[in-house]
Design a protein around this motif. Structure first.
Motif, PDB file in Angstrom:
ATOM      1  N   LEU A 158      14.070  -5.198  12.175  1.00 64.21           N
ATOM      2  CA  LEU A 158      13.079  -5.610  12.951  1.00 64.21           C
ATOM      3  C   LEU A 158      12.766  -6.798  13.239  1.00 64.21           C
ATOM      4  O   LEU A 158      12.595  -7.497  12.208  1.00 64.21           O
ATOM      5  CB  LEU A 158      11.803  -4.788  12.539  1.00 64.21           C
ATOM      6  N   PRO A 159      12.759  -7.431  14.463  1.00 62.75           N
ATOM      7  CA  PRO A 159      12.710  -8.846  14.653  1.00 62.75           C
ATOM      8  C   PRO A 159      11.285  -9.456  14.343  1.00 62.75           C
ATOM      9  O   PRO A 159      10.297  -8.764  14.733  1.00 62.75           O
ATOM     10  CB  PRO A 159      13.201  -9.113  16.129  1.00 62.75           C
ATOM     11  N   LYS A 160      11.160 -10.522  13.767  1.00 59.49           N
ATOM     12  CA  LYS A 160       9.935 -10.940  13.364  1.00 59.49           C
ATOM     13  C   LYS A 160       9.026 -11.356  14.369  1.00 59.49           C
ATOM     14  O   LYS A 160       7.833 -11.143  14.459  1.00 59.49           O
ATOM     15  CB  LYS A 160      10.172 -12.247  12.311  1.00 59.49           C
ATOM     16  N   GLU A 161       9.770 -12.189  15.415  1.00 60.53           N
ATOM     17  CA  GLU A 161       8.902 -12.406  16.369  1.00 60.53           C
ATOM     18  C   GLU A 161       8.594 -11.530  17.374  1.00 60.53           C
ATOM     19  O   GLU A 161       7.235 -11.607  17.899  1.00 60.53           O
ATOM     20  CB  GLU A 161       9.960 -13.578  17.251  1.00 60.53           C
ATOM     21  N   THR A 162       9.141 -10.347  17.313  1.00 63.44           N
ATOM     22  CA  THR A 162       8.649  -9.261  18.031  1.00 63.44           C
ATOM     23  C   THR A 162       7.417  -8.748  17.517  1.00 63.44           C
ATOM     24  O   THR A 162       6.633  -7.991  18.156  1.00 63.44           O
ATOM     25  CB  THR A 162       9.864  -8.110  18.111  1.00 63.44           C
ATOM     26  N   ILE A 163       7.512  -8.518  16.307  1.00 60.62           N
ATOM     27  CA  ILE A 163       6.215  -7.903  15.339  1.00 60.62           C
ATOM     28  C   ILE A 163       5.271  -8.782  15.914  1.00 60.62           C
ATOM     29  O   ILE A 163       3.985  -8.375  16.021  1.00 60.62           O
ATOM     30  CB  ILE A 163       6.625  -7.978  13.935  1.00 60.62           C
ATOM     31  N   GLU A 164       5.225 -10.074  15.844  1.00 64.79           N
ATOM     32  CA  GLU A 164       4.040 -11.115  16.007  1.00 64.79           C
ATOM     33  C   GLU A 164       3.679 -10.819  17.547  1.00 64.79           C
ATOM     34  O   GLU A 164       2.280 -10.707  17.683  1.00 64.79           O
ATOM     35  CB  GLU A 164       4.509 -12.453  15.790  1.00 64.79           C
ATOM     36  N   GLY A 214      -2.303 -16.621  18.805  1.00 63.16           N
ATOM     37  CA  GLY A 214      -1.741 -15.487  18.614  1.00 63.16           C
ATOM     38  C   GLY A 214      -1.606 -15.115  17.231  1.00 63.16           C
ATOM     39  O   GLY A 214      -1.927 -15.895  16.152  1.00 63.16           O
ATOM     40  N   TYR A 215      -0.585 -14.117  16.675  1.00 59.95           N
ATOM     41  CA  TYR A 215      -0.700 -13.707  15.131  1.00 59.95           C
ATOM     42  C   TYR A 215       0.876 -14.110  14.749  1.00 59.95           C
ATOM     43  O   TYR A 215       1.781 -14.270  15.196  1.00 59.95           O
ATOM     44  CB  TYR A 215      -0.753 -12.327  15.191  1.00 59.95           C
TER      45      TYR A 215
END
Length: 252
Positions: free
Chosen positions: A57-63, A100-101
């Protein structure tokens, strides 16, 4: 022969489709990809409710998902048969484009609170120490489902304990910036007004000719605090007399 006991793990589920239906009915993965700037392939990782252990799971995509849908990571990634009531910190509703988160991992704090080092944990859960170290320092770009489940099971914690979202106010969209500013040094006009030569400044401050010449031509890339203090004290001026800025571009 004694059989090695299986490692404890907590099975996770992904709730992207449910959140999309709840927050923005009719929103598709392709549509979410357009508004978040993420590849559809990355978003599809979160579409399957029960992901395989090898899925990353890509971290940037989660954010990006949590920012656009204004949901917490514990809503996006849940423990099997468990619903989350946790909520993320509020974004600026007046101008959400400048915020952003940012995903923050608490692994090191969790391990330290239990008197364990990351090296010990890596041995216990059979995961590379380098991977855990990067995860603890928020340097890991992708989190494998297997890794998350192992950590949750080992410490017997929930998603909200391992990860939290923080409001990141540094993510300002460049399209919103109307002015471009250039930093320059005011040493040359200051020396002219005081009738101070380069040689005199060299003798009085100990600075080299090359350094002073670069300052006068705005060719210095770095100026340390000590050098700035010397110049301020020498000319008896505040830093704003030596470090200035000017607008170089303004969009119509």
């Amino acid at each position: 022969m004694t059989q090695t006991p299986s490692l404890p793990r907590k099975e996770i589920e992904l709730q992207l489709e449910k959140i999309m239906e709840k927050k923005i009915p009719g929103l598709t993965i392709a549509g979410l990809a357009r508004v978040t700037g993420q590849r559809s392939q990355n978003l599809h990782h979160f579409k399957t409710e029960k992901p395989g252990h090898d899925k990353r799971l890509p971290k940037e995509t989660i954010e990006k998902i949590c920012t656009y849908l204004n949901c917490d990571i514990s809503e996006l990634i849940t423990l099997k048969n468990q619903k989350s009531t946790h909520r993320p910190p509020p974004l600026n509703e007046l101008d959400p484009s400048i915020q952003g988160y940012r995903l923050h991992c608490h692994l090191e704090h969790i391990a330290g609170r239990r008197g364990q080092s990351l090296f010990q944990v890596s041995k216990e859960i059979e995961v590379s120490y380098d991977v855990l170290r990067k995860m603890a320092r928020n340097l890991l770009k992708r989190y494998s489902v297997d890794l998350i489940e192992r950590i949750l099971g080992y410490f017997n914690i929930e998603i909200k304990d391992l990860f939290t979202l923080e409001v990141d106010t540094t993510k300002i969209l460049t399209s919103k910036i109307k002015n471009t500013y250039e930093i320059y040094f005011g040493l040359s006009p200051l020396m002219s007004r005081r009738k101070i030569s380069i040689q005199q400044l060299m003798d009085d401050t100990g600075f080299t000719y090359a350094f002073i010449n670069k300052l006068m031509k705005n060719e210095v890339k770095r100026l340390n605090i000590q050098s700035l203090e010397v110049l301020c004290n020498y000319f008896n001026v505040p830093p704003t007399e030596l470090i200035k800025y000017r607008v170089t571009k303004k969009e119509s």
